[in-house]
Structure formats: structure tokens, C-alpha cells
Design a protein around this motif. Structure first.
Motif, PDB file in Angstrom:
ATOM      1  N   GLN A   9       0.904  -1.241  -0.046  1.00  0.00           N
ATOM      2  CA  GLN A   9       0.025   0.027  -0.208  1.00  0.00           C
ATOM      3  C   GLN A   9       0.822   1.379   0.038  1.00  0.00           C
ATOM      4  O   GLN A   9       2.186   1.055   0.474  1.00  0.00           O
ATOM      5  N   VAL A  10       0.266   2.394  -0.658  1.00  0.00           N
ATOM      6  CA  VAL A  10       0.934   3.685  -0.533  1.00  0.00           C
ATOM      7  C   VAL A  10       0.979   4.339   0.691  1.00  0.00           C
ATOM      8  O   VAL A  10      -0.239   4.363   1.399  1.00  0.00           O
ATOM      9  N   LYS A  11       1.900   4.399   1.394  1.00  0.00           N
ATOM     10  CA  LYS A  11       1.981   5.178   2.754  1.00  0.00           C
ATOM     11  C   LYS A  11       2.627   6.699   2.562  1.00  0.00           C
ATOM     12  O   LYS A  11       3.603   6.929   1.838  1.00  0.00           O
ATOM     13  N   ILE A  62      -4.242   6.611  -6.226  1.00  0.00           N
ATOM     14  CA  ILE A  62      -2.918   7.169  -6.414  1.00  0.00           C
ATOM     15  C   ILE A  62      -1.923   6.095  -7.106  1.00  0.00           C
ATOM     16  O   ILE A  62      -2.345   4.846  -6.694  1.00  0.00           O
ATOM     17  N   TYR A  63      -0.928   6.358  -7.760  1.00  0.00           N
ATOM     18  CA  TYR A  63      -0.036   5.145  -8.426  1.00  0.00           C
ATOM     19  C   TYR A  63       1.059   5.915  -8.482  1.00  0.00           C
ATOM     20  O   TYR A  63       1.316   7.273  -8.312  1.00  0.00           O
ATOM     21  N   PHE A  64       2.208   5.085  -8.529  1.00  0.00           N
ATOM     22  CA  PHE A  64       3.630   5.554  -8.996  1.00  0.00           C
ATOM     23  C   PHE A  64       3.765   5.635 -10.454  1.00  0.00           C
ATOM     24  O   PHE A  64       3.575   4.770 -11.224  1.00  0.00           O
ATOM     25  N   ASP A  65       4.043   6.809 -10.893  1.00  0.00           N
ATOM     26  CA  ASP A  65       4.376   7.055 -12.242  1.00  0.00           C
ATOM     27  C   ASP A  65       5.938   6.940 -12.492  1.00  0.00           C
ATOM     28  O   ASP A  65       6.606   7.703 -12.021  1.00  0.00           O
ATOM     29  N   PHE A  71       4.602   9.759  -7.159  1.00  0.00           N
ATOM     30  CA  PHE A  71       3.321   9.502  -6.908  1.00  0.00           C
ATOM     31  C   PHE A  71       2.339  10.310  -7.244  1.00  0.00           C
ATOM     32  O   PHE A  71       2.565  11.716  -7.242  1.00  0.00           O
ATOM     33  N   THR A  72       1.359   9.958  -8.135  1.00  0.00           N
ATOM     34  CA  THR A  72       0.317  10.844  -8.549  1.00  0.00           C
ATOM     35  C   THR A  72      -0.807  10.171  -8.770  1.00  0.00           C
ATOM     36  O   THR A  72      -1.070   9.151  -8.375  1.00  0.00           O
ATOM     37  N   TYR A  73      -1.967  11.022  -9.092  1.00  0.00           N
ATOM     38  CA  TYR A  73      -3.464  10.602  -9.341  1.00  0.00           C
ATOM     39  C   TYR A  73      -3.668  10.526 -10.840  1.00  0.00           C
ATOM     40  O   TYR A  73      -3.451  11.833 -11.461  1.00  0.00           O
TER      41      TYR A  73
END
Length: 166
Positions: A9-11, A62-65, A71-73
Motif C-alpha cells: 500500500q502507499v504510505k 494514487i499510483y507511482f508514475d 506518486f500521482t493521481y
């Protein structure tokens, strides 16, 4: 703000930790002061919130580009229902109508019989009410519904008609 993947998960981190332990590092203090390259090697990257129109768009998860290494949306177009938009506009207009019902009631309590100016103001409020309700009911596209607004300056101008009778 920084973020990293932890346990799938993104923290989010409003600030980087001073103490940090990983498989490759054991920092007792000052991790946040290390160069950005080390933070990124440990998976800490900036969070970038893209610009978007909150009326017609929303942010996805959110995800990692990988390309720009942040990290962005994703920006996602909202799906609208015309009848729901019209219903929301009616609810917004109901608030205005209730406000005018109170104003008219107060004016009528003060003036018996009602002077012609007050009767004219009440009639103008009725005309405006009918026109606005008709305009909302006649909205035929989502674009029209999104563009439709009850203008505060129009409400204020109508209120001015009642001021002498309050």
C-alpha cells in the motif's frame, strides 16, 4: 509530501523520518537530511497532485508514475446524470425560496394592509421563482446543467426590493 509503497500500500509522509531502518540502511538520526537520491533508493518519492476541474473531474487512486518518478493521481472525468444535476439545482433553489418565504412573512407581519410596493416585490419574487423553476426544468444537456447557476447578485437584487418593508 513524500510517499512509498509499504506492505503493498502507499504510505504518505508529511515529512521524512529522522530514524530509518531498512535492509540496506540503518540510520539512527538524520535520514531526512540525506540526499534525494538515497531517499528515492529507499522508495520515497514526491507526491504530485495534478490540476483538475473539480466540477467535471475527480482524482482516481494514487499510483507511482515510472516515467516521471512521482506518486500521482489519474484525472478521471466524472459521470453525470442529468436528472440528478437538475434535482441538485432544485435543492439549491429551495434554500433560496425558503429564505424568501421568511422575508415575505416578516414583511407581511409588519405591514397590514400590504403597501403596493410590497405587493410588487412579492409579485417580482413569484415571477423570478417561476422563471428559475422553468429554466431548471428545461435544462436538456449535462453541459447546460453544469453551467447553470443561481446567481447571488440576482438574489441580492431581489432582496433589495423587500428592504423598505422589513
Amino acid at each position: 509530501m513524500k510517499a512509498r509503497y509499504e506492505n503493498g500500500q502507499v504510505k504518505f509522509y508529511s515529512k521524512l523520518p529522522s530514524k530509518y531502518v531498512s535492509e540496506t540502511l540503518n540510520i539512527a538520526g538524520g535520514f531526512h537530511l540525506l540526499p534525494t537520491e538515497i531517499h528515492e533508493q529507499e522508495g520515497f518519492f514526491d507526491v504530485v497532485k495534478p490540476e483538475y476541474d473539480v466540477v467535471i473531474q475527480e482524482l482516481g487512486p494514487i499510483y507511482f508514475d515510472e516515467t516521471i518518478r512521482v506518486f500521482t493521481y489519474p484525472v478521471v472525468d466524472r459521470v453525470f446524470d442529468l436528472e440528478e444535476l437538475k434535482s441538485n439545482l432544485m435543492a439549491e433553489f429551495d434554500v433560496v425560496l425558503n429564505e424568501f418565504a421568511v422575508i415575505i412573512s416578516r414583511c407581511r407581519l409588519v405591514h397590514d394592509p400590504e403597501p403596493q410596493g410590497l405587493l410588487d416585490a412579492i409579485e417580482q419574487a413569484r415571477i423570478t421563482r417561476r422563471a428559475t423553476l422553468m429554466a431548471i426544468n428545461n435544462l436538456s444537456t449535462i453541459e447546460e446543467a453544469l453551467a447553470f447557476h443561481i446567481k447571488q447578485e440576482d438574489v441580492d437584487a431581489l432582496k433589495e426590493l423587500f428592504k423598505p418593508y422589513m
